[in-house]
Motif scaffolding. Structure first.
Motif, PDB file in Angstrom:
ATOM      1  N   THR A 178     -26.816 -20.432 139.984  1.00 30.26           N
ATOM      2  CA  THR A 178     -25.864 -19.870 140.941  1.00 30.26           C
ATOM      3  C   THR A 178     -26.510 -19.756 142.316  1.00 30.26           C
ATOM      4  O   THR A 178     -25.916 -20.124 143.328  1.00 30.26           O
ATOM      5  CB  THR A 178     -25.374 -18.483 140.467  1.00 30.26           C
ATOM      6  OG1 THR A 178     -24.765 -18.621 139.188  1.00 30.26           O
ATOM      7  CG2 THR A 178     -24.378 -17.885 141.443  1.00 30.26           C
ATOM      8  N   LYS A 179     -27.741 -19.267 142.345  1.00 30.61           N
ATOM      9  CA  LYS A 179     -28.449 -19.103 143.619  1.00 30.61           C
ATOM     10  C   LYS A 179     -28.708 -20.453 144.295  1.00 30.61           C
ATOM     11  O   LYS A 179     -28.596 -20.566 145.517  1.00 30.61           O
ATOM     12  CB  LYS A 179     -29.780 -18.385 143.403  1.00 30.61           C
ATOM     13  CG  LYS A 179     -29.648 -16.957 142.960  1.00 30.61           C
ATOM     14  CD  LYS A 179     -31.039 -16.374 142.778  1.00 30.61           C
ATOM     15  CE  LYS A 179     -31.044 -15.207 141.848  1.00 30.61           C
ATOM     16  NZ  LYS A 179     -32.390 -14.712 141.589  1.00 30.61           N
ATOM     17  N   GLU A 180     -29.055 -21.446 143.521  1.00 28.73           N
ATOM     18  CA  GLU A 180     -29.399 -22.766 144.075  1.00 28.73           C
ATOM     19  C   GLU A 180     -28.193 -23.479 144.670  1.00 28.73           C
ATOM     20  O   GLU A 180     -28.343 -24.278 145.585  1.00 28.73           O
ATOM     21  CB  GLU A 180     -30.031 -23.648 142.993  1.00 28.73           C
ATOM     22  CG  GLU A 180     -31.407 -23.184 142.573  1.00 28.73           C
ATOM     23  CD  GLU A 180     -31.906 -23.870 141.311  1.00 28.73           C
ATOM     24  OE1 GLU A 180     -31.260 -24.843 140.850  1.00 28.73           O
ATOM     25  OE2 GLU A 180     -32.943 -23.429 140.792  1.00 28.73           O
ATOM     26  N   ARG A 218     -30.686 -10.662 142.752  1.00 29.71           N
ATOM     27  CA  ARG A 218     -31.807 -11.159 141.953  1.00 29.71           C
ATOM     28  C   ARG A 218     -31.433 -11.356 140.492  1.00 29.71           C
ATOM     29  O   ARG A 218     -32.052 -12.162 139.797  1.00 29.71           O
ATOM     30  CB  ARG A 218     -33.003 -10.219 142.074  1.00 29.71           C
ATOM     31  CG  ARG A 218     -33.660 -10.348 143.454  1.00 29.71           C
ATOM     32  CD  ARG A 218     -34.912  -9.516 143.565  1.00 29.71           C
ATOM     33  NE  ARG A 218     -34.528  -8.118 143.781  1.00 29.71           N
ATOM     34  CZ  ARG A 218     -35.248  -7.081 143.439  1.00 29.71           C
ATOM     35  NH1 ARG A 218     -36.405  -7.221 142.865  1.00 29.71           N
ATOM     36  NH2 ARG A 218     -34.811  -5.859 143.684  1.00 29.71           N
ATOM     37  N   THR A 254     -30.199 -10.837 149.759  1.00 27.64           N
ATOM     38  CA  THR A 254     -30.966 -11.542 148.733  1.00 27.64           C
ATOM     39  C   THR A 254     -32.106 -10.694 148.170  1.00 27.64           C
ATOM     40  O   THR A 254     -32.748 -11.093 147.203  1.00 27.64           O
ATOM     41  CB  THR A 254     -31.538 -12.852 149.293  1.00 27.64           C
ATOM     42  OG1 THR A 254     -32.348 -12.556 150.432  1.00 27.64           O
ATOM     43  CG2 THR A 254     -30.419 -13.809 149.688  1.00 27.64           C
ATOM     44  N   PRO A 295     -27.986 -15.869 137.901  1.00 36.88           N
ATOM     45  CA  PRO A 295     -28.677 -17.027 137.326  1.00 36.88           C
ATOM     46  C   PRO A 295     -29.216 -17.943 138.432  1.00 36.88           C
ATOM     47  O   PRO A 295     -28.609 -18.061 139.505  1.00 36.88           O
ATOM     48  CB  PRO A 295     -27.577 -17.744 136.532  1.00 36.88           C
ATOM     49  CG  PRO A 295     -26.471 -16.755 136.375  1.00 36.88           C
ATOM     50  CD  PRO A 295     -26.586 -15.788 137.506  1.00 36.88           C
ATOM     51  N   ALA A 296     -30.322 -18.583 138.154  1.00 30.79           N
ATOM     52  CA  ALA A 296     -30.962 -19.467 139.136  1.00 30.79           C
ATOM     53  C   ALA A 296     -30.003 -20.557 139.608  1.00 30.79           C
ATOM     54  O   ALA A 296     -29.975 -20.895 140.797  1.00 30.79           O
ATOM     55  CB  ALA A 296     -32.226 -20.081 138.552  1.00 30.79           C
TER      56      ALA A 296
END
Length: 115
Positions: A69-71, A63, A57, A66-67
């Motif tokens: 995808t991470k969430e 990094r 990470t 897209p947010a």
């Protein structure tokens, strides 16, 4: 035989490889980008180490995701991302017999390889 998995131009990989060579330990290096990585291999790594531990990470590839995808990451989606983008796998991953180790720490390598 010791197997080291990673990406050859990674600085941490270079340190780990130098350490193994200085200690005259034979090993096989598997480059995720050149040699590839199978779904079965990655699933085994995840089983042994946990997908959260495998996922790098801190890297730029992760990094840049897209947010959303991470969430919404779970094991299945994280493993799919790691297969598509091997730079997202923490490295080095060292395997000897049935022992798996992530990252490079000279003391931990010494302890593992003395056994």
């Amino acid at each position: 035989m010791i197997k080291m998995y990673g990406i050859k131009n990674c600085d941490t990989i270079k340190k780990a490889r130098n350490w193994l060579e200085q200690h005259q330990l034979d090993y096989q290096f598997v480059d995720y980008r050149q040699d590839g990585l199978s779904t079965a291999q990655l699933a085994e790594f995840s089983k042994q180490l946990g997908w959260q531990n495998l996922l790098n990470t801190r890297g730029t590839t992760y990094r840049a995701l897209p947010a959303a995808t991470k969430e919404n990451l779970n094991e299945q989606s994280a493993l799919a991302l790691m297969l598509q983008q091997p730079a997202m796998i923490k490295r080095p991953l060292l395997v000897q017999n049935s022992t798996y180790m992530l990252g490079f720490n000279a003391g931990q390598y010494q302890q593992l390889l003395d056994n």
